[in-house]
Structures are given as structure tokens and as C-alpha cells.
Enzyme design. Structure first.
Site, short mmCIF file in Angstrom:
data_model
loop_
_atom_site.label_atom_id
_atom_site.label_comp_id
_atom_site.label_asym_id
_atom_site.label_seq_id
_atom_site.Cartn_x
_atom_site.Cartn_y
_atom_site.Cartn_z
N SER A 200 0.84 -1.32 -0.02
CA SER A 200 0.10 -0.06 0.07
C SER A 200 0.93 1.26 0.07
O SER A 200 1.75 1.31 0.62
CB SER A 200 -1.00 -0.08 1.24
N CYS A 327 -7.19 -0.03 11.60
CA CYS A 327 -8.33 -0.25 10.90
C CYS A 327 -9.47 -0.86 12.18
O CYS A 327 -10.60 -1.14 11.84
CB CYS A 327 -8.28 -1.44 9.90
#
Length: 396
Positions: A200, A327
């Protein structure tokens, strides 16, 4: 008031040179790469350049790199695409109990909705997969092993080379979630026998909303996103042109400065670890030490304290940290990673993750080491959990 951002595992600021490289692709070179006219050629060339930059950073080939909207998407594609494609060959997936939720929730979906069989490997007290457990779990129906390169919460680095070699010998595909590791370590997908890898941009000083998926040449997965013919027809959706350019520049810059920055971060990491353990009694370091830990990761459990209260106290002092994965930071459940390492619910609730990055200085580490012991002592003085601990130890 001093301040210290110590949550680089959650996200990083976009590098100024990365941002500068991206800017023309918002307003000047904005052509749709799929268009046939010459104006779009510059867009296609920019994507090709970025694909080469990512490939060189991983010792891969450009045609093995596919751009995605995130590391999570790449993880989903690896698991769903492989299991669906190879259903006729086998229905067994092996992963671990400490994976990021992008892997765990996808595996649960495959198990509960699609009917696949999933084995969740345990780990040792440092968070490391035991090779004998992996080999014992393999059957003639196993088609995919997915083990994260390094854990996002405790920083433990897995024996990726050994796992890759075992999978290659057994004819099983091997995927690794390298979202954290790609920003901290030198990765060679060929030497490590990696078949698929996810990363990412925003973990490596690139923009949010773009990731990359390495798929070894010759392998074919089911499409994850259906629509147009982008990414060789395997991942539909008009490309995030500026984001892709940013990812390419970010990973190239990261690779160029990696050895020096890795050494700097390791020194700061160990300074922080040694300081916390020496200044705050009844504190546990979670995860491995030394070269088996990510250069920027620290994770502690403080007996008798809720981790969330520490975050609020640190925030009042200008220090940004976390209790685990960004998250799931809003969840009140204890970390699944720490529970898998064998910590009690009480210890898992009292965890604090501090991750370092380019902006971290020795002065900031010293500031944390000055502030944190006072915060822990004050919170313990008000904690019934701490009182119970002292009574059990015979001190009250």
C-alpha cells in the site's frame, strides 16, 4: 508543548517530492490511459513508469505488477481470486491467527459463504509461525498459503524465505501481505519464492487510495473487479493516475534511502524499548527483538491499565500513538494478535503501539520516555486492576 507523531504504521505523510510528482497528473496530464488519442499516451507512459518502479523495488518484472485501490483490495484479490480459480484442484487455504483483518475477514468469507476450508495457524509467544505447524497443516487439497511478511501490531517478521521454499516444494501458492514490511525492509520476491504480494502506498509516504499487487508471471487468478479492460483485463476501473505515479515515486525513494533509514530507526526503536522497560516496572514488550522485528515498531503491555486511557493521556501531551491496527482502533475488543501471542485479556487491553518514521527524532523519543512513566504511574494509582495485581503479588 512538544509533540510526537508515533503512529507511522497507521499512515504516513505524503513525501513532498511524491506530491510534486503527482501534481501534473491532476490538471495537466489528465487523459484517460485507455483512450487511443495521443494526449492519453502521456498517461499510459506514466503508469508504465510507475509499474517499472514498483517492479524494481521488489525484484519483479513490470508485467507482474498490478495496481489496486489499496492493500486490502490486493489481499482480497489474492485469496478470493486464487481459491475460486483453483477450486477444482483443492479447497484448502492456510493462514495465521495474527493476520490483518483484510486477510482474516476474507478467509472467514471464503469459509462461511463459499464453503472453502481454512486453517488458522497458531504462533509462538513472539508472534512467529512455526514451520512444523505449517508443514503439518498442508494436505493434498491445500492450494494457497497466506502469511503476512511482518505483523502490523507487534512487528514480528516471519520466516518468509522458509515458507516460500516449503510452498514451492509442495506445489502450493504463497501470498504475503507486505503492507507493513514493504515500507521497512528490502524484499526480493524471486529469492523468497513469493508468488503473490500486497502493498500500500500510504504506508511508505505515498498517497492514500492506491496499492499494488505482485502476481508471479504465469499465474492466473479470477478477476476481483469486473468491468473494463484495465490492468491487462484483470482489474477493471479507470486507473488512479496521480496515485499510481505517487506510489511509483514513493517506493523508489524509499528503496534508495532504505539502508540508512533502517539503521536510524532501529537505533531509535531500541532506545525507546530499553527506556520504557527500564523506567516502567511490570511492563511487557510484545513481539520479537532485534533483526526479527520491524525497524520502526514497538508494542508494550502495561499491567493494570487500559490502553485507551493511555492514548487519551498521551494525546493531551501531543503524542499520537495507538493500541494496535488503525483499522480496528475503535473496537473495544482486545487485540486478536496479542491474544494469539498468549496474553491474557487484561494484558491485551493494556497495550500501546508506538511506531516510528522519517519525522521521528531522538528528542521525541526522550520526550516520550519522560512523559510516559508519569502517565502510567498516575493511571495505576487509580486502577482497581493494579490494586488486584499488587494484592496477588503480596504487596498489599
Amino acid at each position: 508543548m512538544q509533540s510526537a507523531y508515533l503512529d507511522y504504521a497507521a499512515t504516513t505523510p505524503t513525501d513532498s517530492e511524491v506530491l510534486a510528482a503527482m501534481m501534473p497528473y491532476f490538471t495537466e496530464v489528465f487523459g484517460n490511459p485507455s483512450s487511443v488519442y495521443s494526449f492519453a499516451a502521456k498517461s499510459r507512459k506514466a503508469i508504465d513508469t510507475a509499474r517499472g518502479q514498483v517492479a524494481r523495488a521488489l525484484n519483479a518484472e513490470p508485467d507482474e505488477i498490478f495496481f489496486t485501490g489499496s492493500g486490502t483490495e490486493a489481499d482480497n484479490w489474492a485469496l478470493k481470486g486464487t481459491m475460486e480459480r483453483l477450486r477444482s484442484k483443492g479447497d484448502h487455504l492456510i493462514t495465521t491467527k495474527i493476520e490483518h483483518h483484510a486477510i482474516l475477514h476474507t478467509a472467514e468469507y471464503l469459509e462461511k459463504v463459499e464453503g472453502f476450508h481454512v486453517t488458522y495457524l497458531p504462533v509462538d509467544s513472539d508472534g512467529r509461525v512455526r514451520m512444523e505447524d505449517l508443514e503439518a497443516a498442508m494436505t493434498d487439497k491445500t492450494v494457497l498459503v497466506s502469511v503476512m511478511f511482518a505483523n502490523n501490531e507487534v512487528g514480528t517478521i516471519q520466516p518468509i524465505g522458509e515458507i516460500g521454499s516449503l510452498c514451492r516444494r509442495r506445489g502450493v501458492l504463497f501470498h504475503t501481505d507486505a503492507v507493513q514490511a514493504a515500507a521497512q525492509l528490502d524484499i526480493d520476491v524471486k529469492a523468497l519464492n513469493i508468488d503473490m504480494l500486497s502493498l500500500s502506498a500510504h504506508k511508505m509516504y505515498g498517497p492514500k487510495g492506491v496499492g499494488a499487487f505482485y502476481l508471479r508471471r504465469g499465474l492466473r487468478l479470477e478477476n476481483f473487479v469486473h468491468g473494463g479492460g484495465q490492468e491487462k483485463g484483470l482489474r477493471a476501473s479507470t486507473e488512479n493516475l496521480a496515485g499510481i505515479v505517487g506510489l511509483g515515486v514513493a517506493i523508489e525513494r524509499l528503496k534508495a534511502h532504505l539502508p540508512k533509514e533502517k539503521a536510524r530507526l532501529c537505533a531509535l526503536r531500541d532506545r525507546l524499548i530499553d527506556g520504557v522497560l527500564s523506567k516502567i516496572p511490570d511492563t511487557k514488550l510484545n513481539g520479537a527483538r532485534g533483526d526479527e522485528r520491524l525497524p520502526n515498531n514497538t508494542n508494550f503491555s502495561f499491567i493494570g491499565i487500559e490502553g485507551e486511557t493511555l492514548l487519551l493521556d498521551l494525546d493531551s501531551k501531543g503524542i499520537s500513538a495507538s493500541t494496535g491496527s488503525a483499522c480496528s482502533s475503535a473496537s473495544l475488543e482486545p487485540s486478536h494478535v496479542l491474544l494469539a501471542l498468549g496474553l491474557s485479556h487484561e494484558m491485551a487491553h493494556g497495550s500501546l503501539r508506538m511506531t516510528l518514521g522519517r519525522g521521528t527524532t531522538g528528542e521525541q523519543v526522550d520526550y516520550v520516555l519522560n512523559v510516559l512513566p508519569e502517565i502510567v504511574a498516575r493511571r495505576r494509582s487509580m486502577s482497581p486492576l493494579w490494586e488486584d495485581f499488587l494484592k496477588r503479588r503480596g504487596e498489599k
